[in-house]
Design a protein around this motif. Structure first.
Motif, short mmCIF file in Angstrom:
data_model
loop_
_atom_site.label_atom_id
_atom_site.label_comp_id
_atom_site.label_asym_id
_atom_site.label_seq_id
_atom_site.Cartn_x
_atom_site.Cartn_y
_atom_site.Cartn_z
N ASP A 44 95.63 38.60 28.19
CA ASP A 44 95.52 39.62 29.32
C ASP A 44 94.46 39.53 30.02
N GLU A 45 93.18 39.34 29.03
CA GLU A 45 91.83 39.68 29.48
C GLU A 45 91.72 38.27 30.79
N LYS A 46 92.05 37.06 30.47
CA LYS A 46 92.01 36.01 31.29
C LYS A 46 93.25 35.89 32.38
N GLN A 47 93.73 36.92 32.76
CA GLN A 47 94.74 36.78 33.52
C GLN A 47 94.61 36.22 34.74
#
Lengths: 630, 291
Positions: A44-47
């Motif tokens: 989710d950090e690299k969404q």
């Protein structure tokens, strides 16, 4: 753009299984985990990159399809129409003459520099360009026809070796022009050191591309060298030698003369710049062998510092003279150092081996077998009839090509009387009178030959002339098979027709008329003997060549052990060329090397496609490792 | 292979003996509860508030300082030990499964408590209380308890600590020692549930189980992850960088458990499945003894 093999596009069908396999591949491994909440935190950090992540699978497929297309395109061998229109042909003339062996400052020979230049030319050839290679050392020779295959050209170039022969650049250029014919983009490229006579004119020609190798350097060399037996003294010989100083300064050096390696003489030389020194040196020796001359001077070209020549050995000839008395004839034979003379009054029934029977005013009905010299016959024999006498015969024709008539002129000799002979068998006229009658003739005979001189020696001045002892010397040498005669040293690159000694003729007859010619470097070739003669040359190596019986390797040992094989004939070959010894490059020549500017682009399109495919593979590997693609 | 075999029972008995010799007075019934009540041992004072029983006023202090303070006594009572065992499907992962170790630890703790005459109850939970073993007392009940544990399956839905705590405090109003044996993989977070236990004055001890594949996953490339609790799928492409991030996230999770327990004075044990139950229990005892 066109394609050499458009059918190869069918390989593009491989894209179908590629896509199928790709679809199968994207069914991912399913891994059960306790919880995905930690992975959700990670991803989710690299969404923001999720769109890229969706696309990267498609990118992977596209990269693979592009890789396939590059390879398929390479297989079809595409080419541009422009390549065909701009196709060039080069005929490269490589000077392999002796001067190309001269060392440069870098330690390489001029020929090595030339080959390096040509290698660059080959590498700069464009796709459709063609090149041919002609070597111009002595007799020009095409070593590689027009081809665009660079590997073939490189292999042929590597096989080119230097020769000791003179330059044949002009003839090679002519061959190159014929090879190019009417091609529009054809060029003759000459790679040479320019050390030959017409170099400046040739270099100035617009029709050729000139490429110079080497720089001017000093040299001292032997430019003429011959040895011959004295015409007057059977054991004497003369050495004709010429040494040139092809440098801009005076030099002092020694000239060593040796016979079979034994030093004969050392002649001090002091040569001014550009001086040519010539001398004839007389020596005596019954023994024969190789007479060598060595200039003791270190320079850039070693090939012309040494010269050799063959001095035939003098062997005693057993001569049996049957005469009722002729002072001149007897004295001429006695004065000959190679004659072992025996005076008899009766004709012997048998002659010693290699012996010669001289009959003077004595003609038996049946001549004994062997070599017989009949002087002033008085009666008919089985070989000829006597048809009276010829009064005041005048010499009309002489067979100057015969060894028997060498150095002899009889057209001004006073001969008041001669016997008119009518041979019963085939014969060769050596001297013919105006009336067509033979005055000196050769008749084949059992186990030898018969020479007949039907001239009355008691009248006329023939015995008083120098031609008479020379005639007898020639006859004895001829009977002996050329033993003790001059074998002229050849210049490298020359071609000559040689008289084959009788013993080698017999050896040739046993080997389909062929003899073996062995070069100084032990390479050999077969020479055909026709009518007692053979043609040798052009000889491309200086040194001693051997003409011998062609014995196979398996037979050689047996022959050596018996020591009964036929003696070989040695032939000396020397550089002796003024142009080749002069290593100074004409200053008027300006090097032009346009061909070297052919530049990048010497590879076919398929080559670049394969390179691109290879790079693409590397990129895909890199992306895969970084998980940018799958 | 049975979960509680003879070897297990032997080691269990040994563990019980060791715990009594070494940690007497520090565990279970030997420990005083922290409940204030009607015991005889003085604990401390507090301010009087209207309605308090006058019998507990410290009149001596009132006489000296003219201040109404109430004496408090530590109440001595039987310790109630509640063992809350996570039976969600996430406990079934690992080799050996976390659930096996958790059940063995549950049995060991229950045995030690029963041996000390404490009352023990086991609650199996996932998204709520699934099953429970009622309060029992006496060492003889251990076999029944083991049968109960053996009958449990790690097939519950996603862990819901909040739901568990809510149901638990209703079913077990008597406060005591609550040991939560779980991996704490609660999508809603483990804190809410523990907060409920803490607020209801349960002396809580958390035992977190995980296995090596959860700490150091080996997967790389394109994978489809399946959450065994929720059944959800997630397609991801795992790189080394992702693995590093994962390790950091997981370590942060374990740290958060430790920090939470430390902040609120809860007992905490974090373990992987590579240790045996007896070593784990001894470790827990040592940790409790050093506090």
């Amino acid at each position: 753009m066109s394609f050499s093999t458009p059918a190869a596009f069918l390989w593009a069908l491989l894209a179908v299984p590629l896509v199928i396999f790709y679809i199968l591949k994207i069914r991912m491994r399913r891994i059960p985990v306790s919880t995905v909440m930690f992975w959700e935190q990670v991803f989710d950090e690299k969404q923001p990159r999720s769109i890229w992540q969706q696309l990267r699978h498609l990118l992977s497929l596209l990269l693979q399809l592009l890789f396939l297309m590059l390879l398929v395109s390479a297989v079809t061998d595409p080419f541009l129409e422009n390549d065909i229109r701009q196709q060039r042909q080069f005929v490269v003339v490589v000077d392999t003459s002796a001067s190309m062996q001269a060392l440069s400052e870098s330690g390489d020979t001029r020929l090595a520099s030339a080959k390096s230049q040509i290698e660059q030319m080959i590498q700069s050839l464009k796709l459709r360009d063609e090149m041919a290679l002609i070597v111009a050392g002595g007799r020009p020779r095409v070593v590689c026809g027009l081809t665009s295959h660079q590997r073939t050209l490189q292999n042929r170039l590597a096989e080119i070796t230097p020769t000791d022969g003179p330059t044949g650049v002009i003839d090679a250029v002519e061959i190159g022009r014929r090879l190019l014919g009417s091609r529009k983009n054809g060029q003759v490229v000459v790679v040479t050191d320019g050390c030959f006579g017409a170099a400046a004119e040739l270099a100035a020609s617009d029709q050729i591309v000139w490429s110079n190798v080497g720089t001017s350097s000093s040299n001292v060399g032997i430019t003429r060298y011959q040895v011959r037996r004295s015409l007057l003294d059977p054991i004497a010989y003369q050495i004709l030698i010429e040494v040139g100083n092809f440098s801009d300064g005076a030099i002092e050096c020694g000239l060593d003369l040796s016979l079979n390696g034994d030093l004969l003489d050392v002649i001090p030389l002091k040569l001014a710049a550009g001086e040519i020194w010539t001398d004839v040196i007389e020596k005596t020796s019954v023994a024969g062998g190789v007479i060598s001359a060595d200039v003791q001077w270190e320079d850039d070209l070693a090939a012309d510092n040494t010269a050799s020549s063959i001095l035939p050995a003098r062997r005693k000839i057993p001569v049996t003279l049957v005469t009722d008395g002729n002072w001149f004839l007897q004295r001429v034979l006695e004065a000959n150092d190679v004659v072992d003379l025996t005076l008899v009054s009766e004709v012997p029934q048998h002659l010693p081996p290699d012996g010669v029977l001289v009959l003077h005013r004595n003609t038996p009905q049946q001549l004994p077998a062997g070599n017989v010299f009949v002087v002033q016959p008085i009666a008919a024999t089985k070989l000829w009839e006597v048809a009276g006498a010829i009064s005041q015969p005048l010499v009309d024709k002489q067979d100057t090509s015969s060894d028997l008539m060498r150095h002899i002129r009889l057209d001004n000799v006073l001969m008041p009387e001669a016997l008119k002979l009518i041979p019963k068998v085939d014969y060769t006229t050596l001297v013919e009178s105006i009336s067509g009658d033979p005055l000196y003739l050769q008749i084949p005979h059992a186990n030898g030959n018969v020479l007949v001189l039907p001239v009355n020696l008691d009248q006329g001045d023939l015995p008083l002339r120098t031609a008479f002892p020379i005639m007898l010397t020639n006859a004895l040498a001829w009977f002996a098979g050329g033993n003790g005669e001059l074998i002229e040293a050849m210049a490298a690159g020359d071609t000559r027709i040689l008289s084959v000694p009788p013993h080698l003729q017999k050896a040739a007859e046993q080997h389909d008329g062929q003899l073996k010619l062995t070069a100084p470097d032990d390479s050999h070739q077969n020479i055909r003997v026709i009518d007692g003669h053979c043609m040798i040359g052009p000889l491309d190596q200086a040194g001693i060549w051997n003409l011998s019986e062609p014995v196979g390797d398996d037979q050689a040992a047996a022959v050596d052990s018996t020591a009964a094989h036929t003696p070989s004939l040695q032939i000396a070959c020397n550089l002796t060329d003024l142009s080749e010894s002069d290593l100074r490059v004409p200053e008027t020549i300006e090097p032009r090397r346009q061909i070297l500017n052919a530049g990048f682009g010497g590879r076919p399109i398929w080559f670049y496609l394969v390179i691109a495919a290879f790079l693409l593979t590397m990129i895909e590997w890199l992306l895969f490792q970084r998980r940018w693609i799958s | 292979m049975p979960l509680f075999d003879n070897d297990f029972l032997t080691r269990l008995e040994y563990l019980s003996i060791v715990s009594r010799k070494v940690f007497r007075g520090q565990l279970m019934a030997q420990r005083r509860t922290k409940q204030m009540g009607g015991g005889i041992e003085f604990a401390d004072h507090r301010q009087y508030t209207p309605g308090d029983d006058f019998r507990y006023l410290d009149w001596n202090l009132y006489a000296r300082h003219d201040e109404l303070l109430l004496k408090r006594f530590q109440e001595e009572e039987d310790l109630h030990v509640y063992l809350l065992l996570d039976c969600s499907r996430s406990m079934s992962t690992g080799k050996p499964p976390k659930f096996d170790l958790a059940r063995q630890v549950t049995a060991a703790l229950a045995y030690i408590a029963l041996a000390d005459l404490d009352r023990v109850s086991v609650y199996a939970f996932a998204d709520g209380v699934l099953n429970h073993f009622p309060l029992t007392r006496g060492k003889a009940r251990i076999l029944s308890l083991m049968q109960f544990l053996e009958s449990l399956q790690a097939d519950g839905d996603a862990t819901n600590m909040t739901q568990l705590a809510g149901e638990f405090v209703i079913r077990a109003p008597r406060r005591g020692l609550a040991l939560v044996l779980s991996d704490l993989y609660d999508p809603g977070g483990f804190r809410n549930g523990l907060d409920v236990l803490r607020h209801h004055k349960y002396e809580t001890h958390v035992v977190q189980f995980h296995h090596s594949a959860e700490v150091e996953p080996k997967m790389l490339g394109d994978v489809e992850l399946q959450d065994v609790e929720t059944g959800d799928f997630r397609k991801i492409t795992v790189t080394e960088k992702h693995l590093a991030n994962y390790r950091q996230v997981f370590q942060t999770f374990l740290t958060s458990v430790t920090e939470y327990c430390s902040a609120y004075g809860l007992g905490c044990t974090i373990t992987d499945t590579d240790v045996t139950f007896d070593k784990l229990v001894l470790g827990m005892m040592r940790a409790a003894g050093t506090k």
